[in-house]
Write an enzyme that holds these catalytic residues in place. Sequence first.
Site, PDB file in Angstrom:
ATOM      1  N   ASP A 296      15.352 -20.203  28.489  1.00 34.71           N
ATOM      2  CA  ASP A 296      13.922 -20.482  28.405  1.00 34.71           C
ATOM      3  C   ASP A 296      13.700 -21.766  29.197  1.00 34.71           C
ATOM      4  O   ASP A 296      14.604 -22.592  29.318  1.00 34.71           O
ATOM      5  CB  ASP A 296      13.521 -20.664  26.942  1.00 34.71           C
ATOM      6  CG  ASP A 296      12.144 -21.257  26.800  1.00 34.71           C
ATOM      7  OD1 ASP A 296      11.182 -20.669  27.340  1.00 34.71           O
ATOM      8  OD2 ASP A 296      12.027 -22.327  26.174  1.00 34.71           O
TER       9      ASP A 296
ATOM     10  N   ASP B  30      10.978 -17.572  21.516  1.00 36.80           N
ATOM     11  CA  ASP B  30      12.342 -17.247  21.954  1.00 36.80           C
ATOM     12  C   ASP B  30      13.153 -16.557  20.857  1.00 36.80           C
ATOM     13  O   ASP B  30      14.251 -16.061  21.122  1.00 36.80           O
ATOM     14  CB  ASP B  30      13.092 -18.519  22.370  1.00 36.80           C
ATOM     15  CG  ASP B  30      12.426 -19.239  23.527  1.00 36.80           C
ATOM     16  OD1 ASP B  30      11.937 -18.546  24.431  1.00 36.80           O
ATOM     17  OD2 ASP B  30      12.390 -20.486  23.518  1.00 36.80           O
TER      18      ASP B  30
ATOM     19  N   ASP C  76      14.398 -22.531  22.507  1.00 43.14           N
ATOM     20  CA  ASP C  76      14.079 -23.491  21.448  1.00 43.14           C
ATOM     21  C   ASP C  76      12.769 -23.206  20.726  1.00 43.14           C
ATOM     22  O   ASP C  76      12.436 -23.883  19.759  1.00 43.14           O
ATOM     23  CB  ASP C  76      14.016 -24.905  22.025  1.00 43.14           C
ATOM     24  CG  ASP C  76      12.774 -25.139  22.881  1.00 43.14           C
ATOM     25  OD1 ASP C  76      12.288 -24.157  23.499  1.00 43.14           O
ATOM     26  OD2 ASP C  76      12.288 -26.280  22.930  1.00 43.14           O
TER      27      ASP C  76
ATOM     28  N   CYS D  18       3.188   1.694   2.930  1.00 38.04           N
ATOM     29  CA  CYS D  18       4.426   0.905   2.818  1.00 38.04           C
ATOM     30  C   CYS D  18       5.483   1.685   2.038  1.00 38.04           C
ATOM     31  O   CYS D  18       6.658   1.706   2.415  1.00 38.04           O
ATOM     32  CB  CYS D  18       4.156  -0.418   2.121  1.00 38.04           C
ATOM     33  SG  CYS D  18       3.043  -1.511   3.017  1.00 38.04           S
TER      34      CYS D  18
ATOM     35  N   CYS E 208       0.839  -1.194   0.000  1.00 34.78           N
ATOM     36  CA  CYS E 208       0.000   0.000   0.000  1.00 34.78           C
ATOM     37  C   CYS E 208       0.877   1.248   0.000  1.00 34.78           C
ATOM     38  O   CYS E 208       2.096   1.171   0.104  1.00 34.78           O
ATOM     39  CB  CYS E 208      -0.932   0.009   1.219  1.00 34.78           C
ATOM     40  SG  CYS E 208      -0.043   0.150   2.786  1.00 34.78           S
TER      41      CYS E 208
END
Length: 740
Positions: free
Chosen positions: A468, A642, A638, A29, A26
């Site tokens: 994590d 993350d 993982d 953008c 558009c």
Amino acid sequence: MSEVRNEKKDLRIKREEELKIIGMHCATCVSTVSKAISSVQGVKDVNVNLASGNARVVIENARLKDIVRAVRKAGYDVVTQKVTLKVSLSEEEAGKLISVLDNIPGIIDVKINPSSGFVILEINPATVTGDEIVEELRRRGYKAEITTESFKGKSDFRDLFTRLIIASVFSFLVFIFPAYQLFFSIPVQFYSGLRFHLGFLRALRNKTSNMDTLVSLSSNIAWFYSLYSYLIHSSNYFFEASSLLITFILIGKTLEAYIKEKTSDDVIRLQTVKARLTDGTLVDSSKLRVGDVVIVKSGEIIPADGIVDEGEGYVNESIYTGETIPVRKKKGDAVIGGSILTSGFLKVYVTRAGNRTYISQVIEAIREAETTRLPIQSLVDKVSSIFVPVVIGVSVLAFALWYVVSHSLTFSILISVAVLASACPCPFGLATPMAVMVGIRKLVKKGIKVRNAESLERLREAKYIVFDKTGTITTGEFIVKPIGDENAIKLACAVEKLSSHPVGKAIASLYDVKAEVKDFNEFQGEGVYGKVNDHDVIVGKREFVLKNCEEGLDADVLVCVDSKVVAGFLLEDKIRDGVVKLVNELKKYYEVIIATGDSSNFADKVGEVLGVKVYKGLSPDDKVELVRKLGKVIFVGDGVNDAQALKEALVGIAVSTGTDIAKYAGDIIVPSVLSIKYVIEQSKRTVRKIKENLAWAFTYNSVLIPISAGILYPFYLPPEYAALAMSMDSVLVSLWSFVQ
């Protein structure tokens, strides 16, 4: 390469580049991309076309790399192409080659591994092609060709070995037949030594200097002075000195090339093997296609990634897992190309072939890592830039002093030539890439893939290591205990069937509900929503659910039906075996922290068991903010949630059993969280080896040059033995790099 990467300010004249932008749909953008490009210093004009997707950019003293980076940072992308070249160059020429490539329009990024000669370029295909780059390099005197990861090109070792044989034979004849010294020295000087003379001319053309400069100068001075003495005086000539000088240097360079070639082949040899089709035909594994069925016998390398279609056997998957214990494979099991069938018989249905196989990705990662520039290389660049001019100056000074002292032109020239022959900047250039190359290959053998070699040095700078929890510290195999209304539990199971989150999968496995889910939406790291049997169902973290529903049960995961919390789940996971010991080891180097999206009480329990601080209930953005707040962080994860934190961290370590997006974001990919200790230990060994190599190269040259200049007179090094000592310097650095 070690990598020498292009980070210098571009000094090109005003020119125009046309970029193909991806993701614009558009007028907004177009405005965003225009602003992003205009913000780069040196951009004079921008014209972005939505219909064609092209951006026409006028730049002056700006780097194309910065423009591409700005577009990507704005959320869009640019069509680029990766080109891999094989270039014949010495280690100390890498900096000059970068400067040459940097001034070719259309080149976005340059990475060089001078020890292997591989150059990885990111280019704008709308401006320049690989063939045009090769042609420009050849015009400047470089031998260059476009290659692929599986293409090895002409063997530098074979070329050097051939020249060494010729030099050895004719140098021997120079000694056996003194009367014919001139005649027998010609092949040595002008065939065996040709690569050094051409290298010297190339350096002159590119206004730089290197080892070839010193070798060519020393051998030519010795040979042409001998020719002058032979023709004019018929005495005081020493063709044997120039011949042995080249021969001894070739001995060292040939040994060095052999070591580098064997090191480079260590993993690459696995990429192209013979594959046996079901009709008995043998083909290169690179020719295989998805859907082919290949036969693998005991002791053979599995040629491509695939599924066992028939048979049974034990497979060594150390190339992938780092574990040497063979794994039993039967019909339906996945196998990895490059692994070895230690016993048994398999028919493998090919699912990934060519450059999409795991081993191809490993090799690409190795190439990328070896071309990463370590910060310590900056010191090497400064030393190398002044080394040859300083040596030439010392040589001239030694000649003048000894001519004044001895009044012997012949002896003064021998001293001057010895100084030139004894000094070599190559060990400085080899110190980093050889150590990195060996270190990366040691990691590969443990199933560890390094995507950015600079991360090996950064590991030493980090103060925190943030893990994590789910799937990393714990197995990710949740045990869920439902509480509350059973019908609501079934509705939650129906919605969670569409989720990819481990908790969602565990919940979905409780009941096999066939109900249709409409308007499904997953909120990353928070929860899910869906309409089931005309009921609005929200399942997720307590905080997330209570934003939309009335408070009800106390549980780790809440189920809200039609704005009321009527059910929930209590969660429990299992800490991976060996993690407690790993964390205790890591505490010696870093402060260990857990950052998890899990807001359950189990997250606190994990922290208590490991004796570490826990940040729980974090969204992906929260993890990024935590990484930024802490500063120098190693992040280990993982999952999809993350990926941002892995990218933001000083070093991102992804677990290979996790999602593809996490692996793409990580600097280092490990087969198991337990491999992290080995990564840290190997990084220390590699960085220590680089420093040892540099210290050795500096000390060796500092001692050898004064001796060659005659500081210990009447003891001094003749030019040929000075050259032998010099050539052994690079060999010793290469060999010492293996002691890690």
